[in-house]
Structure formats: structure tokens, C-alpha cells
Design a protein around this motif. Structure first.
Motif, PDB file in Angstrom:
ATOM      1  N   ALA A  75       0.750  -1.311   0.017  1.00 33.75           N
ATOM      2  CA  ALA A  75      -0.208   0.123  -0.119  1.00 33.75           C
ATOM      3  C   ALA A  75       0.991   1.231   0.053  1.00 33.75           C
ATOM      4  CB  ALA A  75      -0.718   0.024   1.312  1.00 33.75           C
ATOM      5  N   GLU A  76       2.003   1.111   0.789  1.00 37.46           N
ATOM      6  CA  GLU A  76       2.700   2.525   0.872  1.00 37.46           C
ATOM      7  C   GLU A  76       3.689   2.526  -0.438  1.00 37.46           C
ATOM      8  OE1 GLU A  76       5.563   2.159   4.010  1.00 37.46           O
ATOM      9  OE2 GLU A  76       3.728   1.885   5.620  1.00 37.46           O
ATOM     10  N   GLU A  77       4.053   1.381  -1.156  1.00 36.90           N
ATOM     11  CA  GLU A  77       4.633   1.729  -2.474  1.00 36.90           C
ATOM     12  C   GLU A  77       3.537   2.151  -3.540  1.00 36.90           C
ATOM     13  OE1 GLU A  77       7.700  -1.932  -2.025  1.00 36.90           O
ATOM     14  OE2 GLU A  77       6.289  -2.276  -3.418  1.00 36.90           O
ATOM     15  N   ILE A  78       2.438   1.679  -3.463  1.00 40.56           N
ATOM     16  CA  ILE A  78       1.472   2.079  -4.483  1.00 40.56           C
ATOM     17  C   ILE A  78       1.001   3.439  -4.448  1.00 40.56           C
ATOM     18  CG2 ILE A  78      -1.043   1.652  -5.307  1.00 40.56           C
ATOM     19  CD1 ILE A  78      -0.563  -1.247  -4.655  1.00 40.56           C
ATOM     20  N   ASN A  79       0.795   4.048  -2.994  1.00 41.37           N
ATOM     21  CA  ASN A  79       0.576   5.387  -2.776  1.00 41.37           C
ATOM     22  C   ASN A  79       1.709   6.367  -3.270  1.00 41.37           C
ATOM     23  OD1 ASN A  79      -1.953   4.793  -1.615  1.00 41.37           O
ATOM     24  ND2 ASN A  79      -1.255   4.799   0.452  1.00 41.37           N
ATOM     25  N   ALA A  80       2.905   5.853  -2.983  1.00 41.24           N
ATOM     26  CA  ALA A  80       4.081   6.489  -3.323  1.00 41.24           C
ATOM     27  C   ALA A  80       3.994   6.703  -4.828  1.00 41.24           C
ATOM     28  CB  ALA A  80       5.361   5.966  -2.891  1.00 41.24           C
ATOM     29  N   ASP A  81       3.304   5.713  -5.597  1.00 38.15           N
ATOM     30  CA  ASP A  81       3.625   6.070  -7.172  1.00 38.15           C
ATOM     31  C   ASP A  81       2.332   6.430  -7.537  1.00 38.15           C
ATOM     32  OD1 ASP A  81       5.074   5.176  -9.404  1.00 38.15           O
ATOM     33  OD2 ASP A  81       3.783   3.494  -9.760  1.00 38.15           O
ATOM     34  N   GLY A  82       1.366   6.983  -6.812  1.00 38.79           N
ATOM     35  CA  GLY A  82       0.276   7.746  -7.333  1.00 38.79           C
ATOM     36  C   GLY A  82      -0.982   7.051  -7.046  1.00 38.79           C
ATOM     37  N   GLY A  83      -0.950   5.925  -6.307  1.00 35.34           N
ATOM     38  CA  GLY A  83      -2.214   5.182  -5.758  1.00 35.34           C
ATOM     39  C   GLY A  83      -2.954   4.638  -6.890  1.00 35.34           C
ATOM     40  N   ILE A  84      -3.997   4.160  -6.932  1.00 37.27           N
ATOM     41  CA  ILE A  84      -4.981   3.518  -7.841  1.00 37.27           C
ATOM     42  C   ILE A  84      -5.985   4.262  -8.259  1.00 37.27           C
ATOM     43  CG2 ILE A  84      -6.488   1.334  -8.133  1.00 37.27           C
ATOM     44  CD1 ILE A  84      -5.576   0.263  -5.320  1.00 37.27           C
ATOM     45  N   LEU A  85      -5.903   4.283  -9.585  1.00 38.56           N
ATOM     46  CA  LEU A  85      -6.736   5.529 -10.497  1.00 38.56           C
ATOM     47  C   LEU A  85      -6.542   6.824  -9.793  1.00 38.56           C
ATOM     48  CD1 LEU A  85      -9.970   3.647 -11.421  1.00 38.56           C
ATOM     49  CD2 LEU A  85      -8.052   4.077 -13.005  1.00 38.56           C
ATOM     50  N   GLY A  86      -5.308   7.042  -9.618  1.00 39.04           N
ATOM     51  CA  GLY A  86      -4.998   8.361  -8.909  1.00 39.04           C
ATOM     52  C   GLY A  86      -5.500   8.542  -7.475  1.00 39.04           C
ATOM     53  N   LYS A  87      -6.024   7.600  -6.781  1.00 38.89           N
ATOM     54  CA  LYS A  87      -6.542   7.709  -5.348  1.00 38.89           C
ATOM     55  C   LYS A  87      -5.730   6.856  -4.500  1.00 38.89           C
ATOM     56  CE  LYS A  87     -11.289   7.870  -7.330  1.00 38.89           C
ATOM     57  NZ  LYS A  87     -11.228   9.434  -7.371  1.00 38.89           N
ATOM     58  N   LEU A 329      -2.388  -7.170  -3.700  1.00 38.86           N
ATOM     59  CA  LEU A 329      -2.740  -5.670  -3.927  1.00 38.86           C
ATOM     60  C   LEU A 329      -2.303  -5.069  -5.198  1.00 38.86           C
ATOM     61  CD1 LEU A 329      -4.121  -3.869  -2.104  1.00 38.86           C
ATOM     62  CD2 LEU A 329      -1.781  -3.166  -0.948  1.00 38.86           C
ATOM     63  N   TYR A 330      -1.138  -5.708  -5.866  1.00 37.83           N
ATOM     64  CA  TYR A 330      -0.532  -5.004  -7.079  1.00 37.83           C
ATOM     65  C   TYR A 330      -1.573  -5.627  -8.149  1.00 37.83           C
ATOM     66  CZ  TYR A 330       3.583  -2.496  -5.828  1.00 37.83           C
ATOM     67  OH  TYR A 330       4.355  -1.405  -5.326  1.00 37.83           O
ATOM     68  N   LEU A 331      -1.969  -6.867  -7.913  1.00 42.08           N
ATOM     69  CA  LEU A 331      -3.148  -7.552  -9.065  1.00 42.08           C
ATOM     70  C   LEU A 331      -4.210  -6.663  -9.116  1.00 42.08           C
ATOM     71  CD1 LEU A 331      -2.166 -11.190  -8.717  1.00 42.08           C
ATOM     72  CD2 LEU A 331      -1.927  -9.677 -10.762  1.00 42.08           C
ATOM     73  N   TYR A 332      -4.896  -6.273  -7.817  1.00 44.52           N
ATOM     74  CA  TYR A 332      -6.132  -5.581  -7.568  1.00 44.52           C
ATOM     75  C   TYR A 332      -5.816  -4.145  -8.325  1.00 44.52           C
ATOM     76  CZ  TYR A 332      -9.739  -2.840  -5.578  1.00 44.52           C
ATOM     77  OH  TYR A 332     -10.864  -1.852  -5.382  1.00 44.52           O
ATOM     78  N   LYS A 333      -4.996  -3.476  -8.113  1.00 43.47           N
ATOM     79  CA  LYS A 333      -4.475  -2.256  -8.740  1.00 43.47           C
ATOM     80  C   LYS A 333      -4.513  -2.459 -10.445  1.00 43.47           C
ATOM     81  CE  LYS A 333      -0.715   1.266  -9.205  1.00 43.47           C
ATOM     82  NZ  LYS A 333      -0.643   1.018 -10.715  1.00 43.47           N
TER      83      LYS A 333
END
Length: 411
Positions: A75-87, A329-333
Motif C-alpha cells: 500500500a505504501e509503495e502504491i501510494n508513493a507511485d500515485g495510488g490506484i486510479l489516482g486515489k 494488492l498489485y494485481l487488484y491495482k
């Protein structure tokens, strides 16, 4: 999706009938509310809530805490990279407390009170089966990260751990290649070990391996002295261990106290990984485990993953279930971004073929059965509680949760 009867535990069925779950009202900005229950997911702002449901108390905490940790890293990595659909992801964490009834209660809360877009967690099959009717009834999504006994598929669950033909069957093929003639089955007394051992017994007959004993102890108990005495008497070539959680500590203790060793009576396990091995209280050097990921997998992607995890959690090893949770979590993204929506139906419609370059290797979702292709691996524990990979399948194994490609299997 193929029509199949799901093996839902009686307790879970009762729970699904009695739990009264109040919705929050539809607020989804992408227009979808699901075909079974009205969604209360609100994605109109710049965040999206996701549920992390893992046991941080009870017998399974020894294993599930590392899954929670890896989800937080992703979750921290995904958020640092802009989130999911920008969220940005906002995790809502709950403790399943190693109790299937609590898992059912908590996933209902997450989906209908906290209004999360998806839930990530569970470990035992009993916990998953307790959650299944709830997540289906509320038309939510659950990402389940642990190897399990198969014989299940739900449009509301994605299974990112191994199904039987990706772990149990490869383990049996490894044992056959080692010349094993006799096998003793030791498991916790609940659905996964019972079902896995039914499959093992049928495949053992096909392979010409004799089952010389089969013993179970409740998941929350750790006295294995009587059962291990039967292993000593049976003198099997190998012990197939389907014990889960802290009960493994009692099993290993009794095993060594009664004079068994990796040289005389080796164990192959499907729930002891890098995180659990140092906690067993004994030297497990020489014992085996069947998984689809080990920290010792050699690849640049895995190296990056290990460094990131150990930077956040110094001194901690990586392991198969937490890698599968991280991957989920990455697959969900990737599924959400392919669908352009957080709506369950749209995500499911877009899921087939979605992939991720995971630490275990590239994984791809089968949109029909919601499992992923995985390479089977056998590791042998070394003195550092790491696993030397001693056997590998010939590439990723396509998921076959109902064992339709195995003519020897009879449900």
C-alpha cells in the motif's frame, strides 16, 4: 464460470444466515453498485478504503502478522507511485483473532460499515469459508493469499496463493522422484488438512506410495506426543505435514523429543515458511517445504522486494504467503486500472489476463476461476532457516482448483 457446489462450513452458512449487515447507501462515483447488493463504496474523493483482515491474535498470529506487514508495504509503495486510479489507499485494519466467526463478522463490517472497495486477508480455509457467504452476499471482493485445498471458485474471491495442483501435487511428485514408498500424514483438524489429505491419498495410490498413518490435532492444540509416537512406530519414509499455525511448534517438539530427525524421517510441510521456521524451537535443517516462492528465488524483482521489505521490517525474512498478499494488492491495482473502475462487476469483467511481475515471477489471473498460474517449488531448510530450492516444476502451473485434468481424482 463453471457451476460448482462450494464446500462451505456449516458454521459459515449459519453465520451468513444470521448476520444482519447494514449497508451505507450507494456512493460510488463510477456508477456501479454490484448485482447482488448495493455498494456503499465512495470513490468520489482522492482516496479509496481497503480492508486488511488478518489474525494478529490467537494461534494463527505467528503466520498472519507477516501478511499484514506485506500488505502495508504494498500500500505504501502504491501510494508513493500515485495510488490506484489516482486515489491513495487508506487501509482499514481488522483482527480476525484466529476465529472463523470473527472473520465473518469483520468482513461484513468492512464491506458494509467501513465501505471498503475490497478486502485482503484470511489464512485458514475455515476463515475463508466463513467469509465466503458474506462477501458473496454483499457482492464485495476478497483477495485470499494462502495455499489451500482447492475445490472452490467464487466470483467474489481472488485466490493468489496456490491451489492443490500447484503445491500438493508437485510435492507428491517430488516425493515420488525421491523414491518414497511410505508416507505418514499429520495435519490440523479442519477443512484444509482433511481435504488435502484426501487428495494426497488418492494421488499416492496412483504413484504407488503407501499411506501408513494419518493423524490430526485441533488447530489450537499443541500436544502431538501421542500422534508422533505412532509415526515412530510406523517408520515412514517421509511425513507430509499439513499442520497450521503455532500447533507446528508442538509437533516439531514432539518429533525431536521422540528421536526423529531429518535424516531418518524427513518432513515435507506446506505451512512452514521462512517466518515460521525460526520459531519452531528446534533446528529444522534438512527438512522440506513445498511453496511457490522462497526468499532464495533469484531474480532482480525479488531482490528489490526483499530490500524494500527488510528496510521497513529490519531483520525479517520474506515468505510465500506474504509475497502472495503483496502480489494481490498489485494485481487488484492493475485490475481496477484496466477496468477504469472500482465496481466489482467491471473489475471481474476485466480480470482475465491481468498480470504482475511479482517476486515469484510473472503471474497472470485466470478470469474464469480467479486463480493465478504459479511455479511449484520444493525447498530444503538450511542452517540459516532459509530454503535451498531443490526441485521446480517446468514453468508456471495453470490453476486447476477442481482437479478436472487429473483422472485419478474422485471428489
Amino acid at each position: 464460470m463453471k457451476s460448482r457446489a462450494r464446500l462451505v462450513a456449516g458454521t459459515a452458512a449459519a453465520l451468513s444466515a444470521t448476520l444482519i449487515l447494514t449497508g451505507c447507501g450507494s456512493k460510488s462515483s463510477d456508477g456501479g453498485s454490484g448485482s447482488k447488493a448495493e455498494s456503499c463504496v465512495d470513490t468520489s474523493g482522492d482516496t479509496v478504503k481497503l480492508g486488511f483482515l488478518n489474525s494478529t491474535a490467537g494461534a494463527m498470529a505467528i503466520s498472519e502478522q507477516t501478511v499484514r506487514d506485506s500488505l502495508n508495504l504494498a500500500a505504501e509503495e502504491i501510494n508513493a507511485d500515485g495510488g490506484i486510479l489516482g486515489k491513495k489507499i487508506v487501509p482499514i485494519e481488522e483482527d480476525g483473532a484466529s476465529d472463523p466467526a470473527i472473520f465473518a463478522e469483520k468482513i461484513g463490517k468492512l464491506l458494509t460499515s467501513d465501505c471498503v472497495a475490497a478486502v485482503f486477508g484470511g489464512w485458514t480455509s475455515a476463515s475463508r469459508k466463513a467469509m465466503l457467504p458474506v462477501v458473496e452476499g454483499d457482492h464485495g471482493l476478497l483477495f485470499y493469499p494462502v495455499q489451500y485445498e482447492g475445490l472452490e471458485a467464487s466470483k467474489n474471491i481472488y485466490y493468489t496463493g496456490a491451489t492443490t495442483n500447484q503445491q500438493i501435487i508437485p510435492a507428491m511428485e517430488f516425493l515420488k522422484s525421491k523414491g518414497v514408498k511410505t508416507l505418514f500424514l499429520a495435519g490440523s483438524d479442519y477443512v484444509f488438512p482433511r481435504t488435502a489429505n484426501k487428495i494426497i491419498k488418492q494421488y499416492a495410490t496412483e504413484l504407488g506410495i503407501e499411506i501408513v498413518g494419518e493423524e490430526y490435532v485441533p488447530l489450537d492444540k499443541d500436544d502431538w506426543s501421542t500422534q508422533v509416537a505412532k509415526i515412530v512406530k510406523a517408520k515412514p519414509d517421509f511425513v507430509f505435514n499439513t499442520i497450521n499455525g503455532s500447533s507446528n511448534v508442538g509437533f516439531v517438539k514432539a518429533y525431536y523429543e521422540q528421536g526423529l530427525t531429518a535424516k531418518t524421517t524427513p518432513i515435507i510441510s506446506v505451512s512452514i515458511a521462512e517466518e515460521e521456521a525460526p520459531s519452531m524451537g528446534e533446528d529444522l535443517t534438512g527438512q522440506y517445504a513445498a511453496w511457490n516462492y522462497f526468499q532464495s528465488v533469484e531474480s532482480p524483482t525479488n531482490d528489490t522486494f526483499i530490500k524494500a521489505f527488510q528496510k521497513k521490517y529490519p531483520g525479517r525474512p520474506t515468505s510465500d504467503p506474504m509475497e502472495a498478499a503483496y502480489t494481490s494488492l498489485y494485481l487488484y491495482k492493475n485490475m481496477v486500472e484496466k477496468a477504469g473502475s472500482f465496481d466489482v462487476d467491471k473489475i471481474n469483467a476485466a480480470s482475465d489476463g491481468v498480470s504482475f511481475d511479482a517476486p515469484e515471477g510473472k503471474v497472470t489471473i485466470n478470469g474464469e476461476n480467479h486463480h493465478i498460474a504459479k511455479t511449484g517449488l520444493i525447498g530444503q531448510i538450511n542452517k540459516d532457516n532459509q530454503f535451498d530450492i531443490v526441485w521446480s516444476s517446468d514453468g508456471p502451473i495453470e490453476p486447476d482448483p477442481f482437479l478436472e485434468g487429473y483422472p485419478w481424482w474422485k471428489p
